[in-house]
Design a protein around this motif. Structure first.
Motif, PDB file in Angstrom:
ATOM      1  N   HIS A  32       0.815  -1.013   0.010  1.00 11.96           N
ATOM      2  CA  HIS A  32       0.079   0.064   0.011  1.00 11.96           C
ATOM      3  C   HIS A  32       0.995   1.321  -0.096  1.00 11.96           C
ATOM      4  O   HIS A  32       0.181   2.198  -0.340  1.00 11.96           O
ATOM      5  CB  HIS A  32      -1.002  -0.007   1.192  1.00 11.96           C
ATOM      6  CG  HIS A  32      -1.853  -1.336   1.259  1.00 11.96           C
ATOM      7  ND1 HIS A  32      -2.950  -0.985   0.119  1.00 11.96           N
ATOM      8  CD2 HIS A  32      -2.161  -2.138   2.067  1.00 11.96           C
ATOM      9  CE1 HIS A  32      -3.533  -2.114   0.427  1.00 11.96           C
ATOM     10  NE2 HIS A  32      -3.117  -2.664   1.552  1.00 11.96           N
ATOM     11  N   ALA A  33       1.978   1.065   0.662  1.00 14.06           N
ATOM     12  CA  ALA A  33       2.859   2.374   0.566  1.00 14.06           C
ATOM     13  C   ALA A  33       4.301   1.889   0.289  1.00 14.06           C
ATOM     14  O   ALA A  33       5.123   0.984   0.840  1.00 14.06           O
ATOM     15  CB  ALA A  33       2.886   2.918   2.080  1.00 14.06           C
ATOM     16  N   THR A 141      -3.475   7.649   7.970  1.00 16.57           N
ATOM     17  CA  THR A 141      -3.778   7.119   6.695  1.00 16.57           C
ATOM     18  C   THR A 141      -2.963   5.801   6.324  1.00 16.57           C
ATOM     19  O   THR A 141      -3.487   4.752   5.893  1.00 16.57           O
ATOM     20  CB  THR A 141      -3.293   8.038   5.545  1.00 16.57           C
ATOM     21  OG1 THR A 141      -3.576   9.352   5.860  1.00 16.57           O
ATOM     22  CG2 THR A 141      -3.728   7.453   4.170  1.00 16.57           C
ATOM     23  N   LEU A 142      -1.732   5.641   6.819  1.00 10.52           N
ATOM     24  CA  LEU A 142      -1.013   4.397   6.469  1.00 10.52           C
ATOM     25  C   LEU A 142      -1.628   3.300   7.430  1.00 10.52           C
ATOM     26  O   LEU A 142      -1.450   2.017   7.091  1.00 10.52           O
ATOM     27  CB  LEU A 142       0.477   4.649   7.053  1.00 10.52           C
ATOM     28  CG  LEU A 142       1.113   5.457   5.958  1.00 10.52           C
ATOM     29  CD1 LEU A 142       2.600   5.752   6.657  1.00 10.52           C
ATOM     30  CD2 LEU A 142       1.204   4.663   4.475  1.00 10.52           C
ATOM     31  N   PRO A 145      -5.026   1.359   5.216  1.00  8.90           N
ATOM     32  CA  PRO A 145      -4.871   1.482   3.811  1.00  8.90           C
ATOM     33  C   PRO A 145      -6.006   1.390   2.992  1.00  8.90           C
ATOM     34  O   PRO A 145      -6.990   0.332   3.534  1.00  8.90           O
ATOM     35  CB  PRO A 145      -3.728   0.748   3.454  1.00  8.90           C
ATOM     36  CG  PRO A 145      -3.752  -0.441   4.822  1.00  8.90           C
ATOM     37  CD  PRO A 145      -4.620   0.405   5.825  1.00  8.90           C
ATOM     38  N   ILE A 165       6.615   5.864  10.418  1.00 12.52           N
ATOM     39  CA  ILE A 165       6.338   5.843   8.793  1.00 12.52           C
ATOM     40  C   ILE A 165       7.257   4.740   8.153  1.00 12.52           C
ATOM     41  O   ILE A 165       6.505   4.216   7.409  1.00 12.52           O
ATOM     42  CB  ILE A 165       6.499   7.162   8.407  1.00 12.52           C
ATOM     43  CG1 ILE A 165       5.178   8.124   8.967  1.00 12.52           C
ATOM     44  CG2 ILE A 165       6.427   7.380   6.854  1.00 12.52           C
ATOM     45  CD1 ILE A 165       5.293   9.394   8.429  1.00 12.52           C
ATOM     46  N   ARG A 168       6.130   1.301   8.057  1.00 14.00           N
ATOM     47  CA  ARG A 168       4.722   0.952   7.569  1.00 14.00           C
ATOM     48  C   ARG A 168       4.950   1.105   6.040  1.00 14.00           C
ATOM     49  O   ARG A 168       3.861   0.788   5.322  1.00 14.00           O
ATOM     50  CB  ARG A 168       3.737   1.933   7.919  1.00 14.00           C
ATOM     51  CG  ARG A 168       3.014   1.454   9.344  1.00 14.00           C
ATOM     52  CD  ARG A 168       2.126   2.337   9.761  1.00 14.00           C
ATOM     53  NE  ARG A 168       1.529   1.926  10.963  1.00 14.00           N
ATOM     54  CZ  ARG A 168       1.926   2.125  12.398  1.00 14.00           C
ATOM     55  NH1 ARG A 168       3.473   2.501  12.350  1.00 14.00           N
ATOM     56  NH2 ARG A 168       1.539   1.603  13.304  1.00 14.00           N
ATOM     57  N   CYS A 169       6.065   1.359   5.582  1.00 12.82           N
ATOM     58  CA  CYS A 169       6.372   1.309   4.168  1.00 12.82           C
ATOM     59  C   CYS A 169       7.245   0.005   3.409  1.00 12.82           C
ATOM     60  O   CYS A 169       8.079  -0.165   4.436  1.00 12.82           O
ATOM     61  CB  CYS A 169       6.928   2.746   3.572  1.00 12.82           C
ATOM     62  SG  CYS A 169       5.899   3.859   3.932  1.00 12.82           S
TER      63      CYS A 169
END
Ligand SMILES: [Zn+2]
Length: 333
Positions: A32-33, A141-142, A145, A165, A168-169
């Motif tokens: 998603h990220a 937002t993360l 998703p 952050i 989560r990516c």
């Protein structure tokens, strides 16, 4: 610069990045990220543009590359695709920060739903410019998703992003190519005879090397180096030279200066055949090492690194150059 629209395939050193994204997509495991990292000038934005185009295209072809001809591709090329959203600092803003309102707009449910039935791609660039509130808002937002939405964070300094952050990516690191690969690419895009020097000055990043060639930076660097050399030799006044240097941005000039001094220190250390940034000035640099006190040289180098980490207005930029060159003249004595 290479116009983004002209690039229809990954750059040669980005092939492994492209493969990993294509494979993930083929098996339905696209994250998603995506946190796209790598130094300046390796083509992070070109790669993100290719990924976005590939996801939005209605009939991607070989290797999942966008067709460039369908309605979706046309809309994207015209900057009018409703499912492609780019978020960056307000060009008018002095701080250059990405603010919480920009992120909140994304988080509104409408902004996260694809209008045209396919993917939605959101590009946040440069991600490290998010302020703390924006980063907190992005985190929410993360955590929730939306399906079929890809958020791409483009970032040169991922260390400046909150760990929450980053974790989560999925990170996609665009590498610096090997020198032979970079040179081959550079020769294809420029008729410069100074490809090796340009590439070294660009720390191996091909797109930066090409920009240096196109901006005519080599003759400018040549003049600044001559001043640096003559101040050391005691035949040029440091204050006069600082005024000449003042035409250059600190990001550029301090980078050159750091390269000259680090080459000097490498040569002075006496290791056999060190790899130099400024191969073309090796004779001058060697001549300077004969009278250089390495400890003073190291202190000067530290001073340059400190200066590089600071911001300068046009007024204190001249003061900075004056103080550096006066210190440099003193080292020479
Ligand atoms: Zn298409």
């Amino acid at each position: 610069m290479i116009p983004q629209a002209a690039v229809q395939a990954p750059l040669p050193w980005q092939e492994p990045c492209w493969e990993s994204i294509s494979r993930a997509r083929d098996v339905g495991r696209l994250p998603h990220a995506l946190l796209v990292t790598g130094p300046a000038g390796v083509g992070k934005r070109l790669l993100v543009a290719l990924i976005a185009n590939s996801l939005l295209c209605s009939r991607p072809g070989e290797r999942s590359l966008a067709c460039g001809q369908c309605r979706e591709c046309e809309l994207l090329a015209a900057g009018a695709h409703p499912d492609y959203v780019a978020v960056g600092p307000d060009p008018e803003s002095k701080s250059g920060e990405i603010k919480v309102d920009d992120i909140r707009r994304l988080a509104e449910s409408d902004a996260l739903t694809a209008h045209r039935g396919g993917y939605k791609v959101i590009v946040l660039d440069p991600a490290q410019n998010m302020n703390a509130n924006a980063a907190n808002s992005l985190l929410k937002t993360l955590e929730e998703p939306s399906a079929d939405t890809l958020l791409c964070l483009v970032c040169e300094q991922p260390g400046r992003l909150p760990a929450t952050i980053r974790s989560r990516c999925q990170q996609l690191r665009v590498p610096v190519p090997s020198e032979p690969l970079a040179l081959e690419w550079l020769h294809r895009h420029s008729d410069t005879a100074d490809a090796v020097i340009l590439l070294r000055l660009a720390h191996g990043a091909p797109l930066s090397a090409l920009a240096l060639a196109e901006e005519g930076r080599l003759p400018q660097r040549e003049r600044a180096f001559t001043g640096f050399f003559e101040v050391y030799a005691g035949i040029r006044d440091p204050i006069a030279e600082a005024a000449a240097w003042n035409e250059h941005e600190p990001t550029i000039l301090l980078d050159w200066l750091a390269g000259w001094v680090s080459d000097l220190l490498r040569l002075a250390s006496g290791h056999p055949a060190p790899l130099l940034v400024n191969e073309d000035r090796v004779q001058d640099l060697r001549a300077m090492t004969e009278s250089l006190d390495p400890r003073a040289g190291h202190r000067f180098f530290q001073r340059i690194l400190q200066a590089r980490a600071s911001q300068y207005s046009p007024i204190n930029r001249l003061l900075l150059y004056e103080s550096l060159l006066v210190q440099w003249a003193r080292i020479a004595r």
